[in-house]
Design a protein around this motif. Sequence first.
Motif, PDB file in Angstrom:
ATOM      1  N   LYS A  62       0.866  -1.197   0.000  1.00 35.43           N
ATOM      2  CA  LYS A  62       0.000   0.000   0.000  1.00 35.43           C
ATOM      3  C   LYS A  62       0.899   1.242   0.000  1.00 35.43           C
ATOM      4  CE  LYS A  62      -4.066   2.083   0.250  1.00 35.43           C
ATOM      5  NZ  LYS A  62      -4.850   2.188   1.498  1.00 35.43           N
ATOM      6  N   VAL A  63       1.462   1.502  -1.171  1.00 33.30           N
ATOM      7  CA  VAL A  63       2.389   2.629  -1.335  1.00 33.30           C
ATOM      8  C   VAL A  63       1.602   3.893  -1.657  1.00 33.30           C
ATOM      9  CG1 VAL A  63       4.232   3.553  -2.800  1.00 33.30           C
ATOM     10  CG2 VAL A  63       4.284   1.154  -2.098  1.00 33.30           C
ATOM     11  N   GLU A  64       1.946   4.986  -0.981  1.00 34.17           N
ATOM     12  CA  GLU A  64       1.335   6.285  -1.271  1.00 34.17           C
ATOM     13  C   GLU A  64       2.421   7.351  -1.292  1.00 34.17           C
ATOM     14  OE1 GLU A  64      -1.574   7.069   1.743  1.00 34.17           O
ATOM     15  OE2 GLU A  64      -2.939   5.471   1.076  1.00 34.17           O
ATOM     16  N   ALA A  65       2.124   8.435  -2.017  1.00 42.11           N
ATOM     17  CA  ALA A  65       2.962   9.635  -1.942  1.00 42.11           C
ATOM     18  C   ALA A  65       2.290  10.563  -0.937  1.00 42.11           C
ATOM     19  CB  ALA A  65       3.054  10.303  -3.307  1.00 42.11           C
ATOM     20  N   ARG A  66       3.034  11.015   0.042  1.00 45.75           N
ATOM     21  CA  ARG A  66       2.450  11.817   1.115  1.00 45.75           C
ATOM     22  C   ARG A  66       2.993  13.232   1.059  1.00 45.75           C
ATOM     23  NH1 ARG A  66       0.686   9.755   7.016  1.00 45.75           N
ATOM     24  NH2 ARG A  66      -0.663   8.577   5.629  1.00 45.75           N
ATOM     25  N   ALA A  67       2.072  14.206   1.000  1.00 48.91           N
ATOM     26  CA  ALA A  67       2.441  15.625   0.960  1.00 48.91           C
ATOM     27  C   ALA A  67       2.882  16.083   2.342  1.00 48.91           C
ATOM     28  CB  ALA A  67       1.256  16.449   0.474  1.00 48.91           C
ATOM     29  N   ALA A  68       3.402  17.309   2.395  1.00 44.53           N
ATOM     30  CA  ALA A  68       3.904  17.848   3.658  1.00 44.53           C
ATOM     31  C   ALA A  68       2.819  17.879   4.737  1.00 44.53           C
ATOM     32  CB  ALA A  68       4.476  19.242   3.428  1.00 44.53           C
ATOM     33  N   ASP A  69       1.546  18.069   4.322  1.00 43.00           N
ATOM     34  CA  ASP A  69       0.459  18.118   5.318  1.00 43.00           C
ATOM     35  C   ASP A  69      -0.036  16.736   5.731  1.00 43.00           C
ATOM     36  OD1 ASP A  69      -0.992  17.205   3.173  1.00 43.00           O
ATOM     37  OD2 ASP A  69      -2.323  18.941   3.037  1.00 43.00           O
ATOM     38  N   GLN A 126       1.652  14.358  -7.721  1.00 47.96           N
ATOM     39  CA  GLN A 126       2.529  15.321  -7.054  1.00 47.96           C
ATOM     40  C   GLN A 126       3.636  14.576  -6.316  1.00 47.96           C
ATOM     41  OE1 GLN A 126       0.579  18.177  -4.449  1.00 47.96           O
ATOM     42  NE2 GLN A 126      -1.313  17.995  -5.612  1.00 47.96           N
ATOM     43  N   LEU A 127       4.774  15.244  -6.192  1.00 47.86           N
ATOM     44  CA  LEU A 127       5.899  14.662  -5.462  1.00 47.86           C
ATOM     45  C   LEU A 127       5.559  14.558  -3.983  1.00 47.86           C
ATOM     46  CD1 LEU A 127       8.879  13.813  -6.036  1.00 47.86           C
ATOM     47  CD2 LEU A 127       9.541  16.100  -5.283  1.00 47.86           C
ATOM     48  N   GLY A 128       5.859  13.416  -3.398  1.00 46.47           N
ATOM     49  CA  GLY A 128       5.615  13.241  -1.968  1.00 46.47           C
ATOM     50  C   GLY A 128       6.560  12.213  -1.373  1.00 46.47           C
ATOM     51  N   GLU A 129       6.517  12.094  -0.050  1.00 45.03           N
ATOM     52  CA  GLU A 129       7.299  11.070   0.651  1.00 45.03           C
ATOM     53  C   GLU A 129       6.694   9.701   0.362  1.00 45.03           C
ATOM     54  OE1 GLU A 129       9.779  10.709   2.914  1.00 45.03           O
ATOM     55  OE2 GLU A 129      10.188  12.680   3.773  1.00 45.03           O
ATOM     56  N   LEU A 130       7.534   8.711   0.048  1.00 46.45           N
ATOM     57  CA  LEU A 130       7.051   7.351  -0.145  1.00 46.45           C
ATOM     58  C   LEU A 130       6.724   6.767   1.229  1.00 46.45           C
ATOM     59  CD1 LEU A 130       8.722   4.600  -2.378  1.00 46.45           C
ATOM     60  CD2 LEU A 130       7.458   4.079  -0.306  1.00 46.45           C
ATOM     61  N   VAL A 131       5.448   6.430   1.422  1.00 40.22           N
ATOM     62  CA  VAL A 131       5.030   5.799   2.668  1.00 40.22           C
ATOM     63  C   VAL A 131       4.268   4.519   2.340  1.00 40.22           C
ATOM     64  CG1 VAL A 131       4.902   7.976   3.950  1.00 40.22           C
ATOM     65  CG2 VAL A 131       2.838   7.064   2.831  1.00 40.22           C
ATOM     66  N   ILE A 132       4.212   3.634   3.334  1.00 42.27           N
ATOM     67  CA  ILE A 132       3.418   2.407   3.216  1.00 42.27           C
ATOM     68  C   ILE A 132       2.454   2.416   4.396  1.00 42.27           C
ATOM     69  CG2 ILE A 132       3.485  -0.102   3.084  1.00 42.27           C
ATOM     70  CD1 ILE A 132       6.314   0.207   2.074  1.00 42.27           C
ATOM     71  N   THR A 133       1.165   2.357   4.082  1.00 39.49           N
ATOM     72  CA  THR A 133       0.162   2.582   5.117  1.00 39.49           C
ATOM     73  C   THR A 133      -0.488   1.295   5.627  1.00 39.49           C
ATOM     74  OG1 THR A 133      -1.516   2.986   3.426  1.00 39.49           O
ATOM     75  CG2 THR A 133      -0.325   4.904   4.252  1.00 39.49           C
ATOM     76  N   VAL A 137       2.705   4.645  10.317  1.00 45.13           N
ATOM     77  CA  VAL A 137       2.895   4.613   8.861  1.00 45.13           C
ATOM     78  C   VAL A 137       4.391   4.480   8.567  1.00 45.13           C
ATOM     79  CG1 VAL A 137       2.700   5.954   6.715  1.00 45.13           C
ATOM     80  CG2 VAL A 137       0.807   5.946   8.366  1.00 45.13           C
ATOM     81  N   TRP A 138       4.748   3.573   7.684  1.00 46.81           N
ATOM     82  CA  TRP A 138       6.149   3.344   7.311  1.00 46.81           C
ATOM     83  C   TRP A 138       6.604   4.455   6.365  1.00 46.81           C
ATOM     84  CZ3 TRP A 138       9.333  -1.413   7.565  1.00 46.81           C
ATOM     85  CH2 TRP A 138      10.450  -1.387   6.739  1.00 46.81           C
ATOM     86  N   ARG A 139       7.616   5.195   6.776  1.00 46.21           N
ATOM     87  CA  ARG A 139       8.228   6.216   5.903  1.00 46.21           C
ATOM     88  C   ARG A 139       9.541   5.643   5.404  1.00 46.21           C
ATOM     89  NH1 ARG A 139      12.428   9.686   7.076  1.00 46.21           N
ATOM     90  NH2 ARG A 139      12.638  11.510   5.711  1.00 46.21           N
ATOM     91  N   HIS A 140       9.659   5.573   4.073  1.00 46.97           N
ATOM     92  CA  HIS A 140      10.807   4.845   3.520  1.00 46.97           C
ATOM     93  C   HIS A 140      12.031   5.718   3.271  1.00 46.97           C
ATOM     94  CE1 HIS A 140      12.638   1.297   1.996  1.00 46.97           C
ATOM     95  NE2 HIS A 140      12.945   1.865   0.854  1.00 46.97           N
ATOM     96  N   GLY A 141      11.825   7.016   3.031  1.00 48.89           N
ATOM     97  CA  GLY A 141      12.971   7.888   2.788  1.00 48.89           C
ATOM     98  C   GLY A 141      13.236   8.191   1.333  1.00 48.89           C
ATOM     99  N   ASP A 142      12.259   7.914   0.453  1.00 49.10           N
ATOM    100  CA  ASP A 142      12.377   8.250  -0.970  1.00 49.10           C
ATOM    101  C   ASP A 142      11.305   9.263  -1.347  1.00 49.10           C
ATOM    102  OD1 ASP A 142      14.487   6.577  -1.649  1.00 49.10           O
ATOM    103  OD2 ASP A 142      13.200   4.892  -2.166  1.00 49.10           O
ATOM    104  N   TRP A 143      11.587  10.053  -2.388  1.00 46.55           N
ATOM    105  CA  TRP A 143      10.548  10.882  -2.999  1.00 46.55           C
ATOM    106  C   TRP A 143       9.906  10.085  -4.123  1.00 46.55           C
ATOM    107  CZ3 TRP A 143       9.115  14.403  -0.038  1.00 46.55           C
ATOM    108  CH2 TRP A 143       9.977  15.324   0.578  1.00 46.55           C
ATOM    109  N   ILE A 144       8.592  10.108  -4.183  1.00 48.29           N
ATOM    110  CA  ILE A 144       7.876   9.369  -5.214  1.00 48.29           C
ATOM    111  C   ILE A 144       6.717  10.208  -5.749  1.00 48.29           C
ATOM    112  CG2 ILE A 144       6.320   8.230  -3.542  1.00 48.29           C
ATOM    113  CD1 ILE A 144       6.418   5.727  -5.362  1.00 48.29           C
ATOM    114  N   THR A 145       6.431  10.054  -7.026  1.00 43.64           N
ATOM    115  CA  THR A 145       5.212  10.594  -7.620  1.00 43.64           C
ATOM    116  C   THR A 145       4.414   9.405  -8.144  1.00 43.64           C
ATOM    117  OG1 THR A 145       6.401  12.579  -8.322  1.00 43.64           O
ATOM    118  CG2 THR A 145       4.249  12.177  -9.340  1.00 43.64           C
TER     119      THR A 145
END
Length: 662
Positions: free
Chosen positions: A447-454, A461-468, A498-506
């Motif tokens: 369950k990969v998502e791109a997460r915005a600053a908020d 849009q570019l966001g943090e790669l997270v796994i929810t 939420v798992w934050r992986h440390g990559d930028w993803i769109t």
Amino acid sequence: MSDVLWTPPADVRERSRIGDYLRWLAEHRGLEFADYDALWQWSVTDLDGFWGSVWDYFQVVAHTPPTATLAGRAMPGARWFPGATLNYAENVLRMPGLDDDAPAVIAHGQTRAPETLTAAELRERVRRVAAGLRRLGVGPGDRVAAYAPNIPETYVLLLATASLGAIFSSCAPEFGTRSVTDRWQQIEPTVLVAVDGYRYGDKPVDRRAEVAAIRAALPSLRHTVAVPYLDPAGETPAGALAWAELAAETDEPLTFTPVAFDHPLYVLYSSGTTGLPKPIVHGHGGILLEHLKMLALHHDLGPSDRFLWFTTTGWMMWNFLVSGPAVGAAIVLFDGNPGHPDLGALWRLAAETGTTYFGTSAPFLLACRKAGLVPREIADLSALRGLGSTGAPLPAEGFTWVYENVGDRLQLQSLSGGTDVCTGFVGGVPLLPVHAGEIACRALGAKVEARAADGSAVIGQLGELVITEPMPSMPVGFWNDPDGARYREAYFEVYPGVWRHGDWITVNERGGCVITGRSDATLNRGGVRLGTAEFYSVVEGLDEVVDSVVVHLEDDEGGAGELLLFVVLADGLELDDAMRKTICRELRTALSPRHVPDEIHQVRAVPRTLSAKKLEVPVKKILTGTPVDSAAAKGALANPESLTAFATLAQRRASSDHPTPA
């Protein structure tokens, strides 16, 4: 012009393993899915249903069945398949679809003659080595360490160790003593299996002194086993056992110790470029299910396949590769210099071994492109159906090069994941087309998502790669982290649960993904986040530039900061003002004025890890005053001497308010 480079054949569902899985779901679960997106949505929503289907579809061999699929979805702490007992090695050595006399392991290298093990021979070797380990007193929970390359002995040792419920860990022999001891002093192995050296191209590399130093630094060792790899006639070191003794004939049967789903299988390590490498513990069941899913349903591997991934035993792609027989695929092992005698070596190896799926790194593909190589002209690649690329983002021009120069019928799968999960989160699948510069999909069950600053999930849009949602191959934990504090800090500190992986993803509207670099190496100019991958694509697209690294030094007072670019130029070239102007013009035109660096410096080499990743963060630390020894663990680098130039520049910058370009 369309950016679609490959389209699935009309009968893909009849011909692919994922098509067979879809038919199975319809027949056994009453589930039908119109397309990949619908299947993915189900896989990340009904976690019990999806992962339970993977267990049943692949007919996992278990000693006791699970009482549930998932006990609690909260991360960290989700427990998969509670009550189940099984053994990873038993499931791999089942080798479904492979006859006893079919090749299972095809090993090539630059140190000795090629060797092929049939399925029966692989089981026989594992039987003997497991018996040998048992004679040495190895049992469940003991650690067995391999300082050895990508050769059959290392693979046999992994399976034998796992069959006993013991825990495996490997370091490639190009790792220096300090890098090895930084890893293994943490896990305290009782048995060390080590080679005497290896050949890299035509250069012999003697590692006997390193092995002696490693032995001396590991007081936990009870036994050392010597593999005479570089010099087969060499003497066994004092106090050590010869590999032939470990693998001696015995009438002990091959048995498999049943262990819990989350029983430790092996320990992998973060790259260890800063501080001690994190010892990441992976479990028998999670790795097995994840690799069955990925190798069969995504890479479409089965009994007719030969699977080659260029990797060393110090990179998680080795652990991924060697699960191949679990889906019936034969694996091709290669040890040596991939550029010897030239960059065509691996392509010729793929042809010679009848490889159907060849995995490598984006830097390797881009190096072949830069060298003007046309693999299909130097090797018969007609058997090749799949090409995998990982280790760094592959830009659009890399995709185009593959289809123009390797073959237009194969499926190129760019994937990204990590040591942390020993798989890819995002990759390819036979059901979806290949778009230039784009990773085709989020993997099933991820369950990969791109997460915005908020904190919101964003599309396009570019966001943090997270796994929810949890995945079975998330680590069992870190070694020696009883309360889980280091584990939580590594992945769950920024977004609780939420798992934050440390990559930028769109992630785009169709589910395709573009990774644009590490989020801790981001260039943030004027409030706009810029990924490093697109930067390198432009700079290294210039004929004169062989390699590059870029860092952004923030301004503590909120200004724009400084963007510093370092380039390695082709032999004989010197960086002059004309070259600087060319680079700046290309970046301004292709990307934006914000991408134009404040300074460009020439260096001899870009610092890289042993698995070829650029060290942007350590370079940034050195440039902001951190001593070299604190900024990076030199033994984890392929070229530690490359750091000196950055330390010299840091000193020069510190003594001058207006540094002149180097």
